[in-house]
Design an enzyme around this catalytic site. Structure first.
Site, short mmCIF file in Angstrom:
data_model
loop_
_atom_site.label_atom_id
_atom_site.label_comp_id
_atom_site.label_asym_id
_atom_site.label_seq_id
_atom_site.Cartn_x
_atom_site.Cartn_y
_atom_site.Cartn_z
N LYS A 44 -41.30 -57.66 -56.27
CA LYS A 44 -41.93 -57.58 -54.94
C LYS A 44 -42.95 -58.70 -54.88
O LYS A 44 -43.46 -59.16 -55.92
CB LYS A 44 -42.58 -56.22 -54.71
CG LYS A 44 -43.79 -55.91 -55.54
CD LYS A 44 -44.33 -54.51 -55.22
CE LYS A 44 -45.35 -54.09 -56.30
NZ LYS A 44 -45.79 -52.71 -56.14
N ASP A 152 -28.63 -71.30 -55.35
CA ASP A 152 -28.79 -70.19 -54.39
C ASP A 152 -29.47 -70.68 -53.12
O ASP A 152 -30.37 -70.04 -52.59
CB ASP A 152 -29.57 -69.04 -55.03
CG ASP A 152 -29.37 -67.72 -54.26
OD1 ASP A 152 -30.16 -66.78 -54.48
OD2 ASP A 152 -28.44 -67.67 -53.42
#
Ligand SMILES: [NH3+]CCCOc1cc(-c2cn[nH]c2)ccc1C(=O)Nc1ccccc1
Length: 356
Positions: A44, A152
């Site tokens: 997170k 990515d």
């Protein structure tokens, strides 16, 4: 769980970290953690304020016990971000590791994800798409030059800073082949919609060529507001990618269509190279020159004004401060240097308050 970066008994910032104390003690001693601004599988990301300077940062928090097989990704990302310092890459400021947690303190980008920016605008005008694409090219040409492939590339991993400039994040899947960028890679990774045909077909592939395909999908998304290859079923999506056929909406200029065609070549050998991209007429249109991809903030070229400001703040000579900074421990000292540098590069002067 072993330590990625430091053995538990090694002092953290000169103080013996009592391993019984909260996992957050060290990070909270230097940052005021605020709301969560993002998350992904195993991490997170919280907004935080650097207490010494008042500057905002992003803190990526990971629990080693939950990471499992993703633990190597974190080491990959930390190693890559330490080496890749560039005006269009989010700067890693500091890494704090405790028994169970890893905290990565990263440059804050208040503009959020490019993904949300495109959605909010439906699609971008060609000139704005070109501005962003040149910045993406700058970052990717730089990481390829340093021997890395990102693997990515997608709008979710491009963030907008407070000057509406792009910053690349998430190097967890980056690869730095030992044999150099010509060496083939095997691991199938990244997000399916942005993955190159050679990658989805399980063949060996070159990282740079796969990144160029992903940038083609990215450019299409900027110009069209939707993806060239899309499907709810991944097997069908893969078939579409392997076929390489996509819609050319009527609003696309001939120049845009030509560039997309060269980037979305299913045969990587026929795909446009980075060198050709940097001088492509569509990329250069409306801009004085080619894309500048060299870093404006390389670690081997310290900013003397930042060093002087730090020397005064820490009560050291400039030479001693220079020596301490160039150890690049990615601790408090590295964070202060990069926070000062980021402001300097943006034309602001960050004055550190007198130390209490
Ligand atoms: N798609 C991005 C979501 C928010 O993630 C981040 C934001 C910042 C950020 C926000 N402001 N400035 C920097 C910096 C790093 C990340 C990040 O690495 N996220 C992530 C990547 C892989 C797995 C899990 C999480």
């Amino acid at each position: 769980m072993d330590f990625l970066l430091k053995a538990p008994e090694i002092a953290i910032n000169g103080l013996k970290q009592n391993m019984a104390s909260s996992e957050y003690d060290v990070i909270r001693s230097r940052y005021h953690l605020k709301e969560t601004i993002g998350s992904g599988g195993f991490a997170k990301v919280k907004l935080a304020t650097h207490l010494a300077s008042g500057e905002k940062v992003a803190v990526k928090i990971m629990d080693k016990r939950a990471l499992g097989d993703d633990l190597p990704r974190v080491k990959t990302e930390i190693t890559a971000m330490k080496e890749l310092v560039h005006q269009h890459i989010c700067t890693l400021y500091e890494v704090v590791e405790t028994k169970h947690k890893i905290f990565m303190v990263i440059e804050y980008c208040p503009g959020g994800e490019l993904f949300d920016y495109i959605v909010a605008k439906d699609r971008l005008k060609e000139s704005e798409a070109r501005k962003f694409f040149r910045q993406i090219l700058s970052a990717v040409a730089y990481i390829h030059h340093k021997g890395y492939a990102h693997r990515d590339l997608k709008p979710e991993n491009l963030l907008l800073d407070d000057d509406q400039n792009l910053k690349l994040i998430d190097f967890g899947l980056a690869a730095r082949p030992k044999g150099g960028m010509e060496q083939h890679l095997d691991t199938c990774c990244g997000s399916p919609a942005y993955a190159a045909p050679e990658l989805v077909s399980g063949k060996q592939y070159r990282g740079a060529e796969a990144d160029i395909w992903s940038m083609g999908v990215l450019l299409y998304a900027l110009l069209c507001g939707f993806l060239p290859f899309d499907d709810d079923h991944v097997a069908t999506l893969y078939k579409k990618i392997l076929k390489g056929e996509y819609e050319e909406p009527r609003w696309l200029s001939d120049g845009s269509c030509d560039l997309l065609k060269q980037m979305l070549q299913i045969n990587p050998k026929k795909r446009i190279s980075m060198e050709e991209l940097l001088i492509h007429p569509w990329v250069k249109k409306g801009h004085s020159g080619t894309v500048h991809w060299n870093s404006k903030c390389e670690k081997n070229n310290l900013n003397t004004e930042c060093i002087a400001e730090m020397a005064e703040y820490y009560g050291k000579t400039k030479d001693d401060m220079m020596t301490i900074v160039t150890q690049w421990h990615y601790d408090e000292i590295t964070a202060v240097y990069f926070l000062l540098l980021n402001n300097f590069v943006r034309g602001c002067r960050l004055k550190l308050p007198p130390r209490s």
